[in-house]
Write a protein that holds these residues in place. Structure first.
Motif, short mmCIF file in Angstrom:
data_model
loop_
_atom_site.label_atom_id
_atom_site.label_comp_id
_atom_site.label_asym_id
_atom_site.label_seq_id
_atom_site.Cartn_x
_atom_site.Cartn_y
_atom_site.Cartn_z
N GLU A 218 6.03 0.77 -11.88
CA GLU A 218 6.28 0.85 -10.23
C GLU A 218 5.46 -0.56 -9.78
OE1 GLU A 218 8.53 2.45 -8.73
OE2 GLU A 218 8.86 4.09 -10.11
N VAL A 219 4.26 -0.74 -10.34
CA VAL A 219 3.36 -1.91 -9.75
C VAL A 219 4.22 -3.02 -10.21
CG1 VAL A 219 1.17 -2.87 -10.02
CG2 VAL A 219 1.39 -0.36 -9.68
N LEU A 220 4.50 -3.22 -11.37
CA LEU A 220 4.96 -4.57 -11.81
C LEU A 220 6.50 -4.88 -11.33
CD1 LEU A 220 4.52 -4.22 -15.94
CD2 LEU A 220 3.06 -5.57 -14.20
N ALA A 221 6.57 -3.59 -10.77
CA ALA A 221 8.10 -4.05 -9.98
C ALA A 221 7.93 -3.98 -8.71
CB ALA A 221 9.01 -2.65 -10.39
N THR A 222 6.74 -4.09 -8.00
CA THR A 222 6.68 -4.35 -6.57
C THR A 222 7.26 -5.74 -6.01
OG1 THR A 222 4.35 -3.32 -6.47
CG2 THR A 222 4.66 -4.61 -4.89
N PRO A 223 6.86 -6.82 -6.62
CA PRO A 223 7.77 -7.88 -6.04
C PRO A 223 9.20 -7.99 -6.04
CG PRO A 223 6.25 -8.55 -7.96
CD PRO A 223 6.13 -7.17 -7.87
N THR B 162 10.64 -5.08 -5.33
CA THR B 162 10.93 -4.00 -4.33
C THR B 162 10.70 -4.78 -2.93
OG1 THR B 162 10.19 -2.21 -5.81
CG2 THR B 162 10.15 -1.65 -3.24
N TYR B 163 9.72 -5.67 -2.87
CA TYR B 163 9.55 -6.49 -1.70
C TYR B 163 10.72 -7.19 -1.44
CZ TYR B 163 4.81 -6.08 -0.09
OH TYR B 163 3.51 -5.86 0.63
N PHE B 164 11.37 -7.85 -2.35
CA PHE B 164 12.28 -8.68 -2.25
C PHE B 164 13.87 -8.03 -1.69
CE2 PHE B 164 16.26 -10.74 -4.00
CZ PHE B 164 16.43 -11.84 -3.35
N VAL B 165 13.97 -6.72 -2.34
CA VAL B 165 14.93 -5.96 -2.05
C VAL B 165 14.96 -5.38 -0.60
CG1 VAL B 165 16.58 -4.04 -2.66
CG2 VAL B 165 15.70 -5.54 -4.41
N THR C 15 0.88 -1.12 0.14
CA THR C 15 -0.05 0.02 -0.14
C THR C 15 0.78 1.26 0.01
OG1 THR C 15 -0.11 0.07 2.36
CG2 THR C 15 -1.82 -1.28 1.18
N ARG C 16 1.95 1.11 0.61
CA ARG C 16 2.88 2.30 0.63
C ARG C 16 3.76 2.59 -0.42
NH1 ARG C 16 3.81 -0.49 5.28
NH2 ARG C 16 5.81 -1.01 4.99
N THR C 17 4.11 1.48 -1.40
CA THR C 17 4.98 1.46 -2.54
C THR C 17 4.23 1.97 -3.56
OG1 THR C 17 4.91 -0.94 -2.77
CG2 THR C 17 6.79 -0.14 -1.65
N ILE C 18 3.14 1.49 -3.66
CA ILE C 18 2.10 1.98 -4.73
C ILE C 18 1.37 3.11 -4.67
CG2 ILE C 18 -0.02 1.25 -5.90
CD1 ILE C 18 0.73 -1.74 -5.94
#
Length: 235
Positions: free
Chosen positions: A187-192, A194-197, A141-144
């Motif tokens: 950015e949405v597609l990169a969410t996984p 971002t989570y991993f890093v 919710t924060r990243t998006i």
């Protein structure tokens, strides 16, 4: 003040990506039916970095990265302008090509710097505030959410400052909408990723920053606020 193992490396990578995206921004590419700047390949990644800085290390670390990126970009523009203005050697015949690649129109320069500064600080501020509201839960919710807000600010500023008064408003709205949708989708597609890093870094640094008492003044140059609270991460 605490030293982190990977923060300086990440900030360096952030600045390099920002500079390269500015260099390739002048090429207009075609993605399907949409003409887009070459910067679209790399520039959205700077917002992913902003999410990582704020989520892991806190707003103050993100603020430091943003200012370093801002001054680095300004220096790039300045040196490019000076180098283009210097007389070329008679035996060197690439002046026009060099000017095309490294020449920055002052209006575009100002628009780029303003949009970057305001957009990045908006992104970091929104993410830090949302983290407090969610008590550190629901990272997506924060990243998006921060992207949705900051990218509209960034996109509107850069397009209006660059093309306002030159292109009709209906064209400006079309360009803004296209750029905004593509950036947010990126950015949405990169969410996984971002989570991993973020998960890897929190574990490696044993830190999870909460900006409960942080000063959100963007003009502070502190590396990290003394009152930024952190929570140790256990796995």
């Amino acid at each position: 003040m605490r030293r982190y193992r990977y923060l300086d490396i990440l900030i360096t990578a952030f600045v390099v990506i920002l500079l390269v995206s500015n260099l390739v921004a002048q090429k207009v590419c075609r993605i399907g039916p949409f003409p887009v700047s070459g910067a679209l390949i790399l520039f959205p990644i700077t917002y992913i970095f902003g999410n990582i800085f704020t989520e892991v290390y806190g707003y103050a670390a993100s603020r430091r990265a943003i200012w370093l990126g801002f001054f680095g970009t300004a220096l790039l523009y300045l040196i490019a302008t000076i180098t283009i203005a210097l007389p070329a050697d008679p035996g060197w015949h690439n002046q026009q090509a060099f000017s095309t690649v490294f020449g920055f129109i002052p209006r575009i320069l100002a628009a780029s710097l303003a949009a970057f500064w305001v957009g990045e600080f908006t992104n970091s501020y929104v993410l830090a505030r949302m983290k407090l509201l969610t008590n550190g839960r629901w990272l997506w919710t924060r990243t998006i959410g921060s992207t949705v807000i900051s990218q509209i600010v960034d996109t509107v500023l850069v397009i209006v400052f660059t093309f306002g008064g030159v292109l009709p408003w209906n064209t400006l709205v079309s360009i803004i909408a296209t750029q905004y949708i593509l950036k947010v989708a990126y950015e949405v597609l990169a969410t996984p990723i971002t989570y991993f890093v973020i998960g890897i870094l929190k574990k490696a640094e044993s830190v999870d920053a909460f900006d409960a008492h942080t000063s959100f003044n963007p003009f502070s140059f502190a590396v990290q606020d003394d009152d930024t609270s952190t929570q140790n991460v256990r796995y």
